[in-house]
Design a protein around this motif. Structure first.
Motif, mmCIF file in Angstrom:
data_model
loop_
_atom_site.group_PDB
_atom_site.id
_atom_site.type_symbol
_atom_site.label_atom_id
_atom_site.label_comp_id
_atom_site.label_asym_id
_atom_site.label_seq_id
_atom_site.Cartn_x
_atom_site.Cartn_y
_atom_site.Cartn_z
ATOM 1 N N PHE A 90 0.835 -1.209 0.027
ATOM 2 C CA PHE A 90 -0.036 -0.099 -0.177
ATOM 3 C C PHE A 90 0.895 1.179 -0.138
ATOM 4 C CE2 PHE A 90 -2.126 3.342 2.616
ATOM 5 C CZ PHE A 90 -2.877 3.691 1.557
ATOM 6 N N ASP A 91 2.050 1.339 1.157
ATOM 7 C CA ASP A 91 2.707 2.686 0.921
ATOM 8 C C ASP A 91 3.353 2.718 -0.540
ATOM 9 O OD1 ASP A 91 2.111 2.890 3.677
ATOM 10 O OD2 ASP A 91 3.728 1.980 4.455
ATOM 11 N N SER A 92 3.924 1.621 -1.004
ATOM 12 C CA SER A 92 4.403 2.060 -2.453
ATOM 13 C C SER A 92 3.435 2.647 -3.310
ATOM 14 C CB SER A 92 4.891 0.582 -3.108
ATOM 15 O OG SER A 92 3.825 -0.256 -3.483
ATOM 16 N N GLY A 93 2.335 2.416 -3.269
ATOM 17 C CA GLY A 93 1.291 2.933 -4.246
ATOM 18 C C GLY A 93 1.097 4.504 -3.769
ATOM 19 N N TRP A 94 0.971 4.794 -2.452
ATOM 20 C CA TRP A 94 0.789 6.011 -1.562
ATOM 21 C C TRP A 94 1.824 6.854 -2.135
ATOM 22 C CZ3 TRP A 94 -3.776 7.522 0.379
ATOM 23 C CH2 TRP A 94 -3.647 8.582 1.066
ATOM 24 N N GLU A 95 3.165 6.450 -2.014
ATOM 25 C CA GLU A 95 4.309 7.008 -2.249
ATOM 26 C C GLU A 95 4.389 7.576 -3.801
ATOM 27 O OE1 GLU A 95 6.193 8.904 0.031
ATOM 28 O OE2 GLU A 95 4.792 8.168 1.325
ATOM 29 N N ALA A 96 4.139 6.652 -4.440
ATOM 30 C CA ALA A 96 4.035 6.723 -5.858
ATOM 31 C C ALA A 96 3.244 8.130 -6.237
ATOM 32 C CB ALA A 96 3.953 5.736 -6.866
ATOM 33 N N CYS A 97 2.105 7.914 -5.569
ATOM 34 C CA CYS A 97 1.033 9.208 -5.797
ATOM 35 C C CYS A 97 1.599 10.563 -5.285
ATOM 36 C CB CYS A 97 -0.272 8.868 -5.222
ATOM 37 S SG CYS A 97 -1.586 10.177 -5.242
ATOM 38 N N ARG A 98 2.003 10.403 -4.208
ATOM 39 C CA ARG A 98 2.452 11.686 -3.375
ATOM 40 C C ARG A 98 3.726 12.265 -3.871
ATOM 41 N NH1 ARG A 98 4.567 14.565 0.653
ATOM 42 N NH2 ARG A 98 3.141 15.535 2.081
ATOM 43 N N LYS A 99 4.518 11.265 -4.377
ATOM 44 C CA LYS A 99 5.832 12.061 -5.166
ATOM 45 C C LYS A 99 5.814 12.576 -6.493
ATOM 46 C CE LYS A 99 9.117 9.384 -2.381
ATOM 47 N NZ LYS A 99 9.998 8.111 -2.158
ATOM 48 N N SER A 100 4.779 11.726 -7.138
ATOM 49 C CA SER A 100 4.334 12.209 -8.441
ATOM 50 C C SER A 100 3.702 13.760 -8.437
ATOM 51 C CB SER A 100 3.469 11.423 -9.171
ATOM 52 O OG SER A 100 4.233 10.146 -9.620
ATOM 53 N N ILE A 101 2.502 13.753 -7.613
ATOM 54 C CA ILE A 101 2.183 15.052 -7.468
ATOM 55 C C ILE A 101 3.069 16.103 -6.879
ATOM 56 C CG2 ILE A 101 0.173 16.456 -6.214
ATOM 57 C CD1 ILE A 101 -1.507 13.885 -6.006
ATOM 58 N N GLU A 102 3.826 15.936 -5.999
ATOM 59 C CA GLU A 102 4.825 16.824 -5.665
ATOM 60 C C GLU A 102 5.578 17.361 -6.604
ATOM 61 O OE1 GLU A 102 5.605 16.391 -0.644
ATOM 62 O OE2 GLU A 102 6.607 14.930 -2.210
ATOM 63 N N SER A 103 6.092 16.400 -7.567
ATOM 64 C CA SER A 103 7.072 16.732 -8.731
ATOM 65 C C SER A 103 6.471 17.446 -9.918
ATOM 66 C CB SER A 103 7.628 15.397 -9.008
ATOM 67 O OG SER A 103 6.851 14.517 -10.044
ATOM 68 N N LEU A 104 5.057 17.572 -9.956
ATOM 69 C CA LEU A 104 4.622 18.161 -10.885
ATOM 70 C C LEU A 104 4.891 19.600 -10.887
ATOM 71 C CD1 LEU A 104 1.112 16.935 -10.861
ATOM 72 C CD2 LEU A 104 2.930 16.354 -12.686
ATOM 73 N N THR A 105 4.977 20.485 -12.207
ATOM 74 C CA THR A 105 5.199 21.754 -12.260
ATOM 75 C C THR A 105 4.038 22.328 -13.090
ATOM 76 O OG1 THR A 105 6.001 21.570 -14.221
ATOM 77 C CG2 THR A 105 7.851 21.252 -12.833
ATOM 78 N N SER A 106 3.871 23.744 -12.990
ATOM 79 C CA SER A 106 2.645 24.326 -13.394
ATOM 80 C C SER A 106 2.669 24.144 -15.195
ATOM 81 C CB SER A 106 2.940 26.045 -13.493
ATOM 82 O OG SER A 106 3.018 26.524 -12.150
ATOM 83 N N ASP A 107 3.938 23.886 -15.894
ATOM 84 C CA ASP A 107 4.070 23.413 -17.230
ATOM 85 C C ASP A 107 3.002 22.081 -17.142
ATOM 86 O OD1 ASP A 107 4.921 25.854 -17.892
ATOM 87 O OD2 ASP A 107 7.226 24.783 -17.979
#
Length: 183
Positions: A90-107
């Motif tokens: 579960f944590d692997s999925g959660w972290e994939a989500c959180r890290k992906s959202i955090e890494s997004l830029t306005s572009d």
């Protein structure tokens, strides 16, 4: 960080606090118990949610969110391992989500992502995922409350406690209830 991304992370973190608060209160037996025939256990809901998040958020901007390697139907079967191994999944999925959202830029907001062949804007995909997560957090909370033996520590404003809560937290971030750590 972009304010919209920051707000999405705040919501995601509040969902996680609810999950963690419920899980701290249930035994291993309660964690795996199905409340009735045809009703998922907390463990099954976490297995499904972890699988969904891992599929959706791995290579989020470049591959379809429904990965060919995902076996969604198996997510609704009992987990073959122990609680710790399920939580690691579960944590692997959660972290994939959180890290992906955090890494997004306005572009990235201008980009199109695909989920099951359907195009989504990045904000639509985030909202889809947050809504799906909220749905399952509600299930986890309901299942936990219904199968738990013993006292329950309320993770949001307890029934009958709204007036006191408002008096103590009015005008502060703590007024949101679920957005604050349990007391």
């Amino acid at each position: 960080m972009d304010p919209w991304i920051s707000a999405s992370i705040v919501v995601l973190d509040s969902h996680r606090r609810l999950i963690d608060g419920a899980l701290k209160q249930v035994s291993d037996e309660e964690f795996a118990r199905r409340p009735a025939a045809g009703i998922n256990s907390i463990a099954v809901v976490l297995r499904h949610l972890g699988g969904n998040l891992l599929s959706r958020w791995t290579d989020f901007l470049t591959t379809d969110g429904e990965k060919p390697s995902r076996n969604r139907d198996s997510e609704f079967e009992d987990w073959p391992g122990d609680r710790a191994s399920l939580m690691a999944f579960f944590d692997s999925g959660w972290e994939a989500c959180r890290k992906s959202i955090e890494s997004l830029t306005s572009d990235d907001f201008e980009k199109t992502v695909v989920i099951r062949g359907e195009p989504h804007t990045v904000p639509q995909a985030i909202q889809r995922s947050l809504t799906h997560t909220a749905y399952h957090v509600g299930q986890i909370m309901l299942i936990a409350r219904s199968i738990h033996d013993g006292d329950w520590q309320w993770l949001t404003i307890r029934p009958g406690g709204s007036q006191q809560h408002n008096q103590q937290t009015w005008g502060t971030a703590a007024s949101r209830g679920a957005d604050r750590p349990p007391q």
